[in-house]
Design a protein around this motif. Structure first.
Motif, PDB file in Angstrom:
ATOM      1  N   ASN A 197     119.755 -35.923  25.387  1.00 25.87           N
ATOM      2  CA  ASN A 197     119.918 -37.240  24.605  1.00 25.87           C
ATOM      3  C   ASN A 197     119.968 -38.482  25.911  1.00 25.87           C
ATOM      4  O   ASN A 197     119.504 -39.513  25.346  1.00 25.87           O
ATOM      5  CB  ASN A 197     121.362 -37.146  24.148  1.00 25.87           C
ATOM      6  N   LEU A 214     122.628 -38.557  15.832  1.00 22.54           N
ATOM      7  CA  LEU A 214     122.827 -37.253  15.925  1.00 22.54           C
ATOM      8  C   LEU A 214     124.299 -37.151  16.484  1.00 22.54           C
ATOM      9  O   LEU A 214     125.142 -36.179  16.137  1.00 22.54           O
ATOM     10  CB  LEU A 214     122.013 -36.588  16.777  1.00 22.54           C
ATOM     11  N   THR A 271     121.915 -34.428   9.832  1.00 22.53           N
ATOM     12  CA  THR A 271     120.934 -33.977  10.701  1.00 22.53           C
ATOM     13  C   THR A 271     119.253 -34.057  10.188  1.00 22.53           C
ATOM     14  O   THR A 271     118.301 -34.149  11.004  1.00 22.53           O
ATOM     15  CB  THR A 271     120.959 -32.740  11.494  1.00 22.53           C
TER      16      THR A 271
END
Length: 331
Positions: free
Chosen positions: A244, A273, A301
């Motif tokens: 991420n 997320l 998601t």
């Protein structure tokens, strides 16, 4: 000799399947005297093959429900109803909240939302193939990401349909493989390690071996040393944070250079997320006996997946257009 990504994946999956067995942990509900008494009485009165046992519906038998398990499920809800009526909190049984089944599925909404994620990845894969030429070097990495993700959500749907040791561990190992692969291909795109230079090729080989080794070590620790839920969650969170961070950096850098809207999509996906994952921290008893924080996480998601494939396609098309302009300029 180094294995190609597809061969490595098959080897790791085979390794994980060969190791499937392990202990289960009890919950507060399992230790309640009224629950144990209820189960014992139910089994004695309904499961004795010599005393006209209660028949199990066909669709339950197809999902491998046995008479003692039917008693366990029934007693969970009897005890839960009594506790709620007495003003006591709902408790977990066998590590799970007492969900209401649908067509024999233990957690129907988690199954439904897992299938929703599976469909999103399947459509994303089709979009990749339709919109990105096979000659584009990053397409194979994106396709493998889609295949792994589809396998992950298949395992998730199976696990939430019927919770066995094998289905639980397949779910955990598939999810771990998906998260780790996300960290694997992120630096390949962010730092353009797909470009055919000797140094980049050597680094990708080394990176492939390192990631494969980390996955094998992860599975081996869980299976051969200790089945540790806390460690498994922590490992996935750390790996997820690494990828991420890489995509957030990429998104910020890309947007600062081009100011195009689609370049911020990775940042939106990361934030989305992370917000969806925070639902796991809530862990409340299921609403109407069906919807809990985990199922809502699976629901949350689906949207980011759709946006993510749109980004991969847009990014690839932009990259191909830049390459074409460069060739035209040189010509």
């Amino acid at each position: 000799m180094l294995l190609r990504p597809s061969s490595s994946l098959l080897t790791l999956v085979a390794f994980a399947i060969c190791l499937l067995c392990g202990p289960a942990e009890a919950s507060t509900g399992d230790r309640l005297p009224e629950f144990r008494q209820c189960v014992n009485v139910c089994i004695r009165e309904n499961c004795d093959p010599n005393n006209d046992p209660t028949p199990i519906p066909l669709h339950h038998r197809l999902l491998l429900w046995t008479c003692p398990q039917e008693c366990d499920y029934t007693c969970q809800h009897i005890v839960t109803q009594r506790r709620v009526a007495a003003g006591l909190p709902v408790t977990q049984f066998h590590g799970k909240w007492p969900f209401k089944r649908f067509l024999g599925m233990q957690e129907p909404f988690s199954v439904l939302f897992s299938i929703g994620n599976l469909v999103a990845h399947s459509r994303g894969l089709a979009k990749l193939r339709q919109s990105i030429p096979a000659s584009y070097p990053l397409r194979r990495y994106y396709e493998l990401f889609a295949y792994l993700s589809i396998a992950t959500w298949v395992c998730s749907a199976v696990f939430h349909t019927r919770d066995f040791k094998t289905t639980e561990q397949l779910d955990y190992f598939a999810a771990g493989a998906g998260v780790l692969y996300g960290m694997y291909y992120a630096p390949i795109r962010v730092f353009r390690l797909d470009r055919p230079t000797p140094r980049r090729r050597s680094f990708v080989r080394l990176w492939s071996v390192l990631c494969a080794s980390m996955y094998v070590a992860h599975v081996a620790y869980l299976k051969l040393w200790r089945w540790n839920y806390t460690y498994n969650m922590a490992a996935n969170v750390v790996v997820g944070l690494v990828q991420n961070s890489l995509w957030s950096y990429f998104s910020l850098r890309k947007w600062s250079r081009s100011r195009r809207t689609w370049t911020i999509w990775p940042g939106i996906v990361v934030a989305w997320l992370m917000s969806a994952m925070s639902l796991e921290l809530l862990d409340f008893p299921p609403l109407w006996g069906a919807i809990d924080a985990h199922s809502l996480w699976h629901l949350g998601t689906i949207g980011p997946i759709i946006l993510w494939y749109n980004f991969l396609v847009k990014d690839a098309q932009d990259d191909l257009a830049t390459i074409a302009k460069t060739k035209d300029f040189k010509a």
